[in-house]
Design a protein around this motif. Structure first.
Motif, PDB file in Angstrom:
ATOM      1  N   ASP A 140     -30.465   3.910 -16.740  1.00 12.80           N
ATOM      2  CA  ASP A 140     -31.228   2.819 -17.341  1.00 12.80           C
ATOM      3  C   ASP A 140     -32.680   2.847 -16.879  1.00 12.80           C
ATOM      4  O   ASP A 140     -33.610   2.681 -17.682  1.00 12.80           O
ATOM      5  CB  ASP A 140     -30.569   1.484 -16.983  1.00 12.80           C
ATOM      6  N   ALA A 141     -32.883   3.072 -15.580  1.00 14.91           N
ATOM      7  CA  ALA A 141     -34.251   3.144 -15.063  1.00 14.91           C
ATOM      8  C   ALA A 141     -35.007   4.326 -15.661  1.00 14.91           C
ATOM      9  O   ALA A 141     -36.188   4.203 -16.026  1.00 14.91           O
ATOM     10  CB  ALA A 141     -34.218   3.248 -13.536  1.00 14.91           C
ATOM     11  N   ALA A 142     -34.337   5.472 -15.797  1.00 11.70           N
ATOM     12  CA  ALA A 142     -34.984   6.659 -16.360  1.00 11.70           C
ATOM     13  C   ALA A 142     -35.384   6.433 -17.816  1.00 11.70           C
ATOM     14  O   ALA A 142     -36.483   6.809 -18.248  1.00 11.70           O
ATOM     15  CB  ALA A 142     -34.060   7.865 -16.231  1.00 11.70           C
ATOM     16  N   VAL A 143     -34.491   5.816 -18.594  1.00 12.21           N
ATOM     17  CA  VAL A 143     -34.782   5.551 -20.005  1.00 12.21           C
ATOM     18  C   VAL A 143     -36.004   4.653 -20.144  1.00 12.21           C
ATOM     19  O   VAL A 143     -36.898   4.908 -20.961  1.00 12.21           O
ATOM     20  CB  VAL A 143     -33.553   4.913 -20.694  1.00 12.21           C
ATOM     21  N   LYS A 144     -36.071   3.603 -19.348  1.00 10.91           N
ATOM     22  CA  LYS A 144     -37.211   2.674 -19.429  1.00 10.91           C
ATOM     23  C   LYS A 144     -38.516   3.359 -19.056  1.00 10.91           C
ATOM     24  O   LYS A 144     -39.553   3.135 -19.686  1.00 10.91           O
ATOM     25  CB  LYS A 144     -36.953   1.475 -18.516  1.00 10.91           C
ATOM     26  N   LEU A 145     -38.490   4.200 -18.009  1.00 10.73           N
ATOM     27  CA  LEU A 145     -39.709   4.892 -17.588  1.00 10.73           C
ATOM     28  C   LEU A 145     -40.188   5.871 -18.646  1.00 10.73           C
ATOM     29  O   LEU A 145     -41.398   6.016 -18.875  1.00 10.73           O
ATOM     30  CB  LEU A 145     -39.459   5.616 -16.263  1.00 10.73           C
ATOM     31  N   VAL A 146     -39.257   6.556 -19.319  1.00  8.22           N
ATOM     32  CA  VAL A 146     -39.637   7.505 -20.363  1.00  8.22           C
ATOM     33  C   VAL A 146     -40.146   6.767 -21.601  1.00  8.22           C
ATOM     34  O   VAL A 146     -41.168   7.143 -22.204  1.00  8.22           O
ATOM     35  CB  VAL A 146     -38.444   8.414 -20.725  1.00  8.22           C
TER      36      VAL A 146
ATOM     37  N   ILE B 244     -43.306   8.253 -17.135  1.00  8.12           N
ATOM     38  CA  ILE B 244     -42.993   9.607 -16.697  1.00  8.12           C
ATOM     39  C   ILE B 244     -42.513  10.398 -17.904  1.00  8.12           C
ATOM     40  O   ILE B 244     -42.000   9.821 -18.871  1.00  8.12           O
ATOM     41  CB  ILE B 244     -41.899   9.621 -15.596  1.00  8.12           C
ATOM     42  N   PRO B 245     -42.680  11.731 -17.910  1.00  8.05           N
ATOM     43  CA  PRO B 245     -42.145  12.552 -19.007  1.00  8.05           C
ATOM     44  C   PRO B 245     -40.640  12.711 -18.898  1.00  8.05           C
ATOM     45  O   PRO B 245     -40.034  12.378 -17.864  1.00  8.05           O
ATOM     46  CB  PRO B 245     -42.858  13.899 -18.807  1.00  8.05           C
ATOM     47  N   ARG B 246     -40.040  13.216 -19.942  1.00  8.56           N
ATOM     48  CA  ARG B 246     -38.594  13.387 -19.989  1.00  8.56           C
ATOM     49  C   ARG B 246     -38.106  14.303 -18.875  1.00  8.56           C
ATOM     50  O   ARG B 246     -37.062  14.048 -18.249  1.00  8.56           O
ATOM     51  CB  ARG B 246     -38.205  13.972 -21.352  1.00  8.56           C
ATOM     52  N   GLU B 247     -38.861  15.357 -18.587  1.00 13.09           N
ATOM     53  CA  GLU B 247     -38.452  16.307 -17.555  1.00 13.09           C
ATOM     54  C   GLU B 247     -38.403  15.643 -16.176  1.00 13.09           C
ATOM     55  O   GLU B 247     -37.554  15.973 -15.345  1.00 13.09           O
ATOM     56  CB  GLU B 247     -39.401  17.503 -17.535  1.00 13.09           C
ATOM     57  N   ALA B 248     -39.329  14.706 -15.909  1.00 11.43           N
ATOM     58  CA  ALA B 248     -39.318  14.002 -14.620  1.00 11.43           C
ATOM     59  C   ALA B 248     -38.083  13.113 -14.498  1.00 11.43           C
ATOM     60  O   ALA B 248     -37.530  12.944 -13.406  1.00 11.43           O
ATOM     61  CB  ALA B 248     -40.583  13.172 -14.459  1.00 11.43           C
TER      62      ALA B 248
ATOM     63  N   SER C 184     -30.134  19.832 -11.425  1.00 14.60           N
ATOM     64  CA  SER C 184     -30.705  21.001 -10.759  1.00 14.60           C
ATOM     65  C   SER C 184     -31.740  21.668 -11.655  1.00 14.60           C
ATOM     66  O   SER C 184     -31.824  21.395 -12.863  1.00 14.60           O
ATOM     67  CB  SER C 184     -29.598  22.010 -10.419  1.00 14.60           C
ATOM     68  N   ALA C 185     -32.529  22.574 -11.063  1.00 13.54           N
ATOM     69  CA  ALA C 185     -33.563  23.285 -11.823  1.00 13.54           C
ATOM     70  C   ALA C 185     -32.944  24.101 -12.954  1.00 13.54           C
ATOM     71  O   ALA C 185     -33.487  24.172 -14.063  1.00 13.54           O
ATOM     72  CB  ALA C 185     -34.368  24.181 -10.888  1.00 13.54           C
ATOM     73  N   ALA C 186     -31.781  24.714 -12.683  1.00 13.18           N
ATOM     74  CA  ALA C 186     -31.129  25.522 -13.719  1.00 13.18           C
ATOM     75  C   ALA C 186     -30.684  24.652 -14.893  1.00 13.18           C
ATOM     76  O   ALA C 186     -30.864  25.024 -16.064  1.00 13.18           O
ATOM     77  CB  ALA C 186     -29.938  26.261 -13.117  1.00 13.18           C
ATOM     78  N   ARG C 187     -30.138  23.483 -14.604  1.00  9.32           N
ATOM     79  CA  ARG C 187     -29.693  22.604 -15.684  1.00  9.32           C
ATOM     80  C   ARG C 187     -30.881  22.023 -16.442  1.00  9.32           C
ATOM     81  O   ARG C 187     -30.831  21.849 -17.657  1.00  9.32           O
ATOM     82  CB  ARG C 187     -28.822  21.471 -15.121  1.00  9.32           C
ATOM     83  N   ARG C 188     -31.977  21.724 -15.738  1.00  9.56           N
ATOM     84  CA  ARG C 188     -33.167  21.208 -16.425  1.00  9.56           C
ATOM     85  C   ARG C 188     -33.736  22.256 -17.376  1.00  9.56           C
ATOM     86  O   ARG C 188     -34.185  21.939 -18.484  1.00  9.56           O
ATOM     87  CB  ARG C 188     -34.224  20.786 -15.397  1.00  9.56           C
ATOM     88  N   LYS C 189     -33.704  23.509 -16.966  1.00 12.83           N
ATOM     89  CA  LYS C 189     -34.169  24.584 -17.842  1.00 12.83           C
ATOM     90  C   LYS C 189     -33.285  24.689 -19.073  1.00 12.83           C
ATOM     91  O   LYS C 189     -33.775  24.870 -20.205  1.00 12.83           O
ATOM     92  CB  LYS C 189     -34.177  25.907 -17.063  1.00 12.83           C
ATOM     93  N   LYS C 190     -31.977  24.560 -18.873  1.00 10.49           N
ATOM     94  CA  LYS C 190     -31.053  24.618 -19.999  1.00 10.49           C
ATOM     95  C   LYS C 190     -31.261  23.440 -20.938  1.00 10.49           C
ATOM     96  O   LYS C 190     -31.233  23.597 -22.172  1.00 10.49           O
ATOM     97  CB  LYS C 190     -29.614  24.611 -19.468  1.00 10.49           C
ATOM     98  N   PHE C 191     -31.495  22.243 -20.395  1.00  9.62           N
ATOM     99  CA  PHE C 191     -31.770  21.077 -21.223  1.00  9.62           C
ATOM    100  C   PHE C 191     -33.003  21.309 -22.098  1.00  9.62           C
ATOM    101  O   PHE C 191     -33.018  20.963 -23.281  1.00  9.62           O
ATOM    102  CB  PHE C 191     -31.992  19.837 -20.351  1.00  9.62           C
TER     103      PHE C 191
END
Length: 471
Positions: free
Chosen positions: A405-411, A416-420, A428-435
């Motif tokens: 919920d906090a992440a959705v509101k910030l985006v 903050i950007p979606r990646e943050a 993890s970095a690997a999952r963020r790259k895959k996303f």
């Protein structure tokens, strides 16, 4: 080349330090495992009843909670927005996801552990390279070897000026042969114990200029750079609770059931019909409670009220909670109502702060270790490593729904950007790259976005604007 007199003196000095640390570690390890010996005053419990000793395993709970919240997730170089993949490859190739946890737990329990950095070789196991192929064994030689060592085997000497190691030594036994490794700024020496003396086996003139050993320390102070155990302030309270629990255990065995008594009995009342003495257990469990002796009188004492033991143990739990910051529910003390999400965060605020302070202490150590590893790999010091940042998983325990919920509101508010947000959610970095790849593929298939991307080119060419776009 034989050891110089200075090297022999240094090695002996470090060995004495290891032996002293081992004695202290045995005591701390017993508290962690709940196997410590508790000295009794001898007033309430005689020595023969020590088998009833009951331990409050609060130190282990405390250490495990701090260790579980301390998780390193990556390293970030200056001007980068993501964890550095090459540094993370070195980390994972050495199995430090798990090994670092062991070193951190030892630092919490014992006050310190060590990270040793060395050159990799063809026998060093390595994770498969991203490109695949059959040359993984050759590639492993390019990855520095990083190991985590116990203070039972290793000690360092620090410079009084820089507070960094100026010498270190590891002592261990393999196949009944005593070995030692002496680390100095420009040379590493391997030794064996032969005929009650240290004999040099090999040496490596690496000319690093620094000792490739980094202490992981918890609770360091200006007067004690070696750190101290997290148990220091709760040992006496734990022992006091153990004594109370042991007294309660003895009382439960002896006084929880009402005791019976008989008066006016004669010796012949304790014999069977054949004149043989009754066994003690048979006499106690009913044989003497019916007799023809007219002078015998029977009665029973009241059972002991054991609630006072609960009161005193609860008091010690409150004192441990006050000293350590652990919530009372972690010490086995039930609360009236289930805590809310906000209540959990407030209840754990001191634990969270302790973990964050511990992470700050570890950052300098891990960053120095990676700096040395890159120097060994590249043959030169990389100036960018001076600004290396360590990424940690949040030490708090918010619910998944809270964090999302906090992440959705910030985006949505473009704070903050979606990646943050992915970083904040612990991916993890690997999952963020895959996303990112999945989102890019999804956007490439979106017909509305495809039309929107085509509009500037059509307008520049003077072409018609699609009818379903615009007002």
């Amino acid at each position: 080349m034989p050891l110089s007199d200075d090297e022999k003196t240094l090695l002996n000095r470090l060995q004495i330090k290891v032996l002293r640390t081992q004695r202290r570690n045995r005591v701390l390890e017993a508290y962690y495992e709940g196997e410590q010996r508790v000295e009794q005053l001898g007033l309430a419990i005689p020595p023969e009843l020590r088998r009833f000793l009951t331990i409050a395993a609060w130190p282990g709970t405390y250490a495990d909670e701090i260790a579980a919240r301390t998780t390193l997730e990556g390293f970030e170089l200056p001007d980068a927005t993501e964890a550095d993949s090459e540094l993370w490859r070195i980390w994972q190739a050495n199995g430090l996801d798990a090994e670092s946890k062991l070193g951190q737990l030892d630092a919490i329990v014992r006050g310190g552990s060590f990270v040793v950095v060395g050159a990799g070789d063809a026998d060093t196991p390595d994770a498969p390279s991203p490109e695949g192929g059959d040359d993984d064994r050759e590639r492993s030689a390019e990855i520095p070897l990083i190991t985590v060592e116990s203070s039972d085997e290793m000690a360092v000497e620090l410079s009084p000026r820089t507070r960094q190691p100026i010498a270190a030594a590891k002592f261990y036994t393999d196949d009944s042969v005593a070995h030692a490794t002496l680390y100095m700024p420009n040379v590493t020496i391997w030794l064996e114990r032969r005929n009650a003396a240290w004999v040099e086996v090999d040496r490596n003139e690496h000319d690093l200029g620094v000792v490739p050993v980094v202490p992981l320390v918890r609770g360091a102070r200006l007067s004690n750079r070696d750190g101290r155990s997290i148990f220091t302030r709760i040992i006496s309270l734990t022992d006091a609770a153990a004594r109370a629990l042991t007294n309660g255990q003895v009382a439960t065995e002896a006084l929880a059931v009402p005791q019976r008594h008989a008066a006016g009995m004669k010796p012949e009342d304790f014999r069977d019909k054949d004149g043989n003495p009754l066994p003690t257990w048979e006499a106690y469990f009913g044989a003497v409670w019916a007799t023809q002796n007219p002078d015998a009188k029977f009665g029973s004492f009241s059972a002991a009220d054991l609630a006072n033991f609960d009161t005193i143990v609860s008091l010690y739990a409150k004192l441990v909670s006050g000293v350590s910051g652990l919530p009372m529910r972690y010490l086995g003390q039930a609360t009236t109502n289930p805590p809310s999400a906000e209540g959990i965060l407030a209840d754990e605020s001191r634990v969270i702060k302790q973990v964050e302070d511990f992470q700050t202490a570890l950052e300098a150590s891990y960053e120095r270790a990676m700096k040395i590893a890159v120097r060994i790999r590249d043959g030169r010091w990389d100036p960018r490593m001076e600004q290396l940042e360590t990424q940690w998983r949040s030490a708090a325990t918010p619910t998944r729904a809270q964090a999302a919920d906090a992440a959705v509101k910030l985006v949505q508010q473009k704070i903050i950007p979606r990646e943050a947000a992915w970083v904040d959610l612990g991916y993890s970095a690997a999952r963020r790259k895959k996303f990112a790849e999945l989102f890019a593929a999804e956007e490439a298939r979106d017909p509305i976005l495809e039309i929107a991307r085509a509009l500037p080119a059509q307008q520049a060419a003077g072409g018609p604007v699609p009818a379903d776009v615009g007002g």
